[in-house]
Design a protein around this motif. Structure first.
Motif, mmCIF file in Angstrom:
data_model
loop_
_atom_site.group_PDB
_atom_site.id
_atom_site.type_symbol
_atom_site.label_atom_id
_atom_site.label_comp_id
_atom_site.label_asym_id
_atom_site.label_seq_id
_atom_site.Cartn_x
_atom_site.Cartn_y
_atom_site.Cartn_z
ATOM 1 N N LEU A 110 0.828 -1.211 0.000
ATOM 2 C CA LEU A 110 0.000 0.000 0.000
ATOM 3 C C LEU A 110 0.864 1.264 0.000
ATOM 4 O O LEU A 110 0.564 2.243 -0.679
ATOM 5 N N LYS A 111 1.936 1.245 0.798
ATOM 6 C CA LYS A 111 2.843 2.394 0.837
ATOM 7 C C LYS A 111 3.479 2.619 -0.535
ATOM 8 O O LYS A 111 3.576 3.753 -1.014
ATOM 9 N N SER A 112 3.901 1.524 -1.185
ATOM 10 C CA SER A 112 4.510 1.631 -2.508
ATOM 11 C C SER A 112 3.505 2.146 -3.525
ATOM 12 O O SER A 112 3.832 2.973 -4.385
ATOM 13 N N PHE A 113 2.263 1.655 -3.422
ATOM 14 C CA PHE A 113 1.215 2.089 -4.341
ATOM 15 C C PHE A 113 0.929 3.577 -4.164
ATOM 16 O O PHE A 113 0.812 4.322 -5.138
ATOM 17 N N ALA A 114 0.823 4.019 -2.899
ATOM 18 C CA ALA A 114 0.543 5.431 -2.623
ATOM 19 C C ALA A 114 1.649 6.329 -3.164
ATOM 20 O O ALA A 114 1.379 7.404 -3.720
ATOM 21 N N LEU A 115 2.887 5.886 -3.036
ATOM 22 C CA LEU A 115 4.019 6.659 -3.540
ATOM 23 C C LEU A 115 3.954 6.768 -5.063
ATOM 24 O O LEU A 115 4.129 7.855 -5.632
ATOM 25 N N ARG A 116 3.668 5.650 -5.731
ATOM 26 C CA ARG A 116 3.606 5.678 -7.196
ATOM 27 C C ARG A 116 2.420 6.506 -7.673
ATOM 28 O O ARG A 116 2.518 7.223 -8.671
ATOM 29 N N LEU A 117 1.294 6.431 -6.962
ATOM 30 C CA LEU A 117 0.132 7.237 -7.328
ATOM 31 C C LEU A 117 0.457 8.725 -7.205
ATOM 32 O O LEU A 117 0.110 9.526 -8.082
ATOM 33 N N SER A 118 1.128 9.097 -6.138
ATOM 34 C CA SER A 118 1.511 10.506 -5.944
ATOM 35 C C SER A 118 2.455 10.960 -7.055
ATOM 36 O O SER A 118 2.348 12.087 -7.555
ATOM 37 N N GLU A 119 3.380 10.076 -7.440
ATOM 38 C CA GLU A 119 4.296 10.416 -8.539
ATOM 39 C C GLU A 119 3.532 10.608 -9.846
ATOM 40 O O GLU A 119 3.856 11.495 -10.643
ATOM 41 N N SER A 120 2.510 9.787 -10.072
ATOM 42 C CA SER A 120 1.727 9.879 -11.308
ATOM 43 C C SER A 120 0.955 11.189 -11.372
ATOM 44 O O SER A 120 0.814 11.789 -12.436
ATOM 45 N N VAL A 121 0.430 11.627 -10.231
ATOM 46 C CA VAL A 121 -0.383 12.852 -10.192
ATOM 47 C C VAL A 121 0.503 14.098 -10.236
ATOM 48 O O VAL A 121 0.176 15.085 -10.881
ATOM 49 N N ILE A 176 -3.486 7.274 -18.182
ATOM 50 C CA ILE A 176 -2.030 7.391 -17.967
ATOM 51 C C ILE A 176 -1.667 6.933 -16.551
ATOM 52 O O ILE A 176 -0.694 6.206 -16.343
ATOM 53 N N ILE A 177 -2.478 7.355 -15.575
ATOM 54 C CA ILE A 177 -2.239 6.941 -14.185
ATOM 55 C C ILE A 177 -2.380 5.427 -14.054
ATOM 56 O O ILE A 177 -1.551 4.763 -13.425
ATOM 57 N N GLN A 178 -3.421 4.852 -14.657
ATOM 58 C CA GLN A 178 -3.611 3.403 -14.588
ATOM 59 C C GLN A 178 -2.452 2.650 -15.215
ATOM 60 O O GLN A 178 -2.010 1.626 -14.682
ATOM 61 N N ASN A 179 -1.961 3.143 -16.337
ATOM 62 C CA ASN A 179 -0.820 2.480 -16.995
ATOM 63 C C ASN A 179 0.407 2.481 -16.090
ATOM 64 O O ASN A 179 1.149 1.489 -16.024
ATOM 65 N N HIS A 180 0.620 3.592 -15.389
ATOM 66 C CA HIS A 180 1.763 3.680 -14.471
ATOM 67 C C HIS A 180 1.593 2.725 -13.295
ATOM 68 O O HIS A 180 2.541 2.053 -12.862
ATOM 69 N N LEU A 181 0.361 2.635 -12.796
ATOM 70 C CA LEU A 181 0.101 1.772 -11.641
ATOM 71 C C LEU A 181 0.128 0.297 -11.999
ATOM 72 O O LEU A 181 0.308 -0.557 -11.118
ATOM 73 N N SER A 182 -0.087 -0.050 -13.278
ATOM 74 C CA SER A 182 -0.162 -1.455 -13.673
ATOM 75 C C SER A 182 1.200 -2.119 -13.780
ATOM 76 O O SER A 182 1.290 -3.344 -13.911
ATOM 77 N N LEU A 183 2.288 -1.343 -13.721
ATOM 78 C CA LEU A 183 3.628 -1.929 -13.722
ATOM 79 C C LEU A 183 3.836 -2.728 -12.435
ATOM 80 O O LEU A 183 3.269 -2.400 -11.396
ATOM 81 N N PRO A 184 4.646 -3.798 -12.481
ATOM 82 C CA PRO A 184 4.777 -4.660 -11.288
ATOM 83 C C PRO A 184 5.431 -3.941 -10.112
ATOM 84 O O PRO A 184 6.272 -3.059 -10.288
#
Length: 584
Positions: free
Chosen positions: A211-222, A255-263
């Motif tokens: 969850l922490k990793s996901f939140a970080l990547r989501l923030s980077e995407s936005v 674009i955000i979904q594509n970034h989040l879909s990476l492993p």
């Protein structure tokens, strides 16, 4: 938004209830046993608790007793939902202070009504208390930051939203918007798909890390131009800079979904997460953040019902769609008992002999009032509610029994392919169930092909590999279905122990006219054969497609060129007539 805690040790039942309540706009949290549930109740003070009775470590009666003895939790409405229907059990629960006692199986409408009654009663009592008892004024400090993800919380989002709107427009009120107010502010509600399974598979510590990793990547995407907040366990809010049209917002969501879909790398394991996004717009859909998030969440739930991992813009029609979804869900739960489900069988033909060598079992639902309902409509309902596990087992049993009949009718060479859902694949006793069904039907395992899609395997590749190897140890063949349409990576063909590769019809369409499809299909057939995989082409409809597949040594085909899915009796007629494919 009322917070509801669901304490239930059976994963499928817990997820069903959580998804049902989530669709009804409740803030829901789940616990897998009594001791975890008690701890969560103490820490999070839910507005209502739904609890099973029979659970490991601590039963429901003990949970309720402990809650009633603690002043901070003594008045939380408490509903038992259990299979224990004896009057003495009910009496024991009510004497401990339960507010209601429902018996499984319980219809969604019955559960929702019980919840509504209890919450309304609690609200009336609290209002009476506020109106009639003078209390010292306590000002609660809002929680600015989520301790796990370090994102703003739901509590602080309203102030952040107001400041954001004032910064963009120079005013918070849409009445005084300047001439450039044609621009809309997109509000995203983003929900992870079935995150509970990751907690169950990897443990809560790994789940928190993810969850922490996901939140970080989501923030980077936005980026710095927007706001990201955590709403609850697996849902997030995103506020973006204004856009001129809704299509631009949908593109940004993609674009955000594509970034989040990476492993994601969780220690030594690669984990994939998918997310659905619902979008509402300020000021078109509302002026305050509560309303906007509510509508964005409805759009997100609609996206989930369409299969997930997609984006939807809010539409007023989603309200009626939710009601239809719940009605279909209720009917689907009784479809097996009412004998409304059927299996059709599509022939699979050898491209060396032209003879039928197998078939794929395909599920159909004949509703007594709605008629034939498309699998595209009811399979997502079954998947999200967990009904797919019961239906999937019925499909497997029915297909194996039918295959046994065909073998006894002297068609001993015939194989059957059965689709295995992602939820079935994660069942802990899957191998034992498959072995028991094979033994009961009298079918040799080599005549059963289990078909899986890429999306059901890639969330945890290491765990999926162990499960596939366990299934193969029974003697069953494993087929990778719709290859090339999901997360496709050639490394999966090396990593997972497949026997059969099925090429999706999107590559077969226009295979003679589309150079890319020609190149991809040719390479897939050649590569699969080098890896000792059999290749089956799906959706073959024209002589030109057949000619191409034969020239490139594809092993088998299925499609309307030879035959559509038909009932068991019609398939028997094809076998008896020895229908063959005319090869080029």
């Amino acid at each position: 938004m009322a917070k509801i805690l669901v304490i239930e040790d059976e994963l499928s039942i817990r997820e069903n209830i959580l998804e049902l309540l989530d669709m009804r706009e409740f803030d829901v949290i789940g616990a897998e046993n009594g001791s975890v549930g008690l701890k969560m109740a103490m820490e999070q003070s839910p507005d209502l608790i739904i609890c099973d009775v029979t659970m490991p470590e601590m039963d429901g009666y003990s949970v309720l007793k402990a809650l009633r003895e603690n002043p901070s939790t003594a008045n939380i409405p408490f509903i038992f939902l259990t299979a224990r229907a004896d009057r003495l059990d009910m009496r024991a629960g009510m004497e401990l202070g339960a507010d209601d006692y429902l018996v499984k199986p319980c219809l969604p409408a019955e559960l929702l009504k019980a919840i509504t009654i209890r919450l309304e009663k609690q609200q009336r009592q609290q209002q009476y208390y506020l109106n009639n008892i003078k209390q010292p004024k306590v000002i609660a400090e809002p929680i600015d930051c989520d301790p796990l993800t370090e994102l703003p919380t739901r509590v602080s989002l309203e102030n952040l939203f107001q400041r954001f709107i004032q910064k963009v427009y120079g005013t918070y009120s849409p009445v005084f918007l300047p001439p450039n107010s044609s621009q809309k502010v997109p509000i995203f509600c983003l929900g992870l798909e079935r995150f509970n399974r990751i907690n169950d598979s990897l443990g809560y510590e790994m789940g928190d890390f993810l969850l922490k990793s996901f939140a970080l990547r989501l923030s980077e995407s936005v980026g710095d131009s927007g706001i990201v907040a955590r709403l609850n366990g697996d849902q997030f809010a995103v506020i973006l800079s204004p856009v001129k049209n809704k299509e631009t917002a949908a593109q940004k969501a993609q674009i955000i979904q594509n970034h989040l879909s990476l492993p994601f790398q969780v220690h030594n394991t690669q984990v994939f997460i998918t997310a659905s996004i619902g979008i509402a717009f300020y000021p078109d859909n509302g002026q305050d953040i509560d309303k906007l998030l509510q509508l964005a969440k409805k759009a997100m739930n609609y996206a989930r019902r369409q299969g997930g991992n997609r984006c939807e813009i809010y539409s007023p029609t989603f309200a009626s769609d939710t009601d239809d979804w719940l009605a279909l869900e209720t009917d689907l739960r009784y479809a097996i008992d009412r004998e409304e489900l059927r299996l059709h069988y599509q022939p699979q033909v050898s491209l060396q002999t032209g003879q039928i060598v197998g078939c794929e079992a395909l599920l159909r639902w004949y509703h007594p009032e709605r008629g034939l309902i498309s699998p595209a409509k009811f399979i997502p309902i079954a998947e999200q509610t967990g009904i797919i596990e019961v239906i999937g087992e019925w499909v497997l049993k029915t297909a194996c029994r039918q295959l046994k009949q065909w073998h006894e009718n002297n068609f001993k060479f015939l194989r059957v392919g059965v689709n295995l859902s992602g939820r079935q694949f994660t069942q802990p006793n899957l191998c034992e169930r498959i072995a028991a069904i094979l033994e009961e039907s009298g079918i040799h395992p080599k005549y059963l092909d289990l078909e899986l899609t890429e999306s059901s395997l890639v969330q945890n590749a290491e765990l999926a590999t162990r499960r596939l190897q366990a299934i193969k140890s029974i003697g069953v063949k494993i087929s990778i279905d719709d290859f090339g349409t999901g997360y496709s990576s050639l490394s999966y063909l090396q990593k997972f122990p497949f026997d059969i590769l099925k090429i999706d019809q999107c590559f077969i369409n226009n295979i003679s006219d589309n150079p890319k499809n020609t190149a991809i299909t040719t390479a897939l057939i050649l590569m699969a054969h080098q890896m000792n995989l059999k290749v089956i082409a799906e959706g073959v409809e024209t002589p030109g497609q057949l000619d191409f597949l034969c020239r490139h040594n594809c092993d088998e085909m299925q499609g309307y060129l030879f035959g559509k899915p038909v009932s068991a009796s019609e398939f028997q007629q094809l076998l008896s007539a020895n229908k063959c494919l005319q090869l080029p």
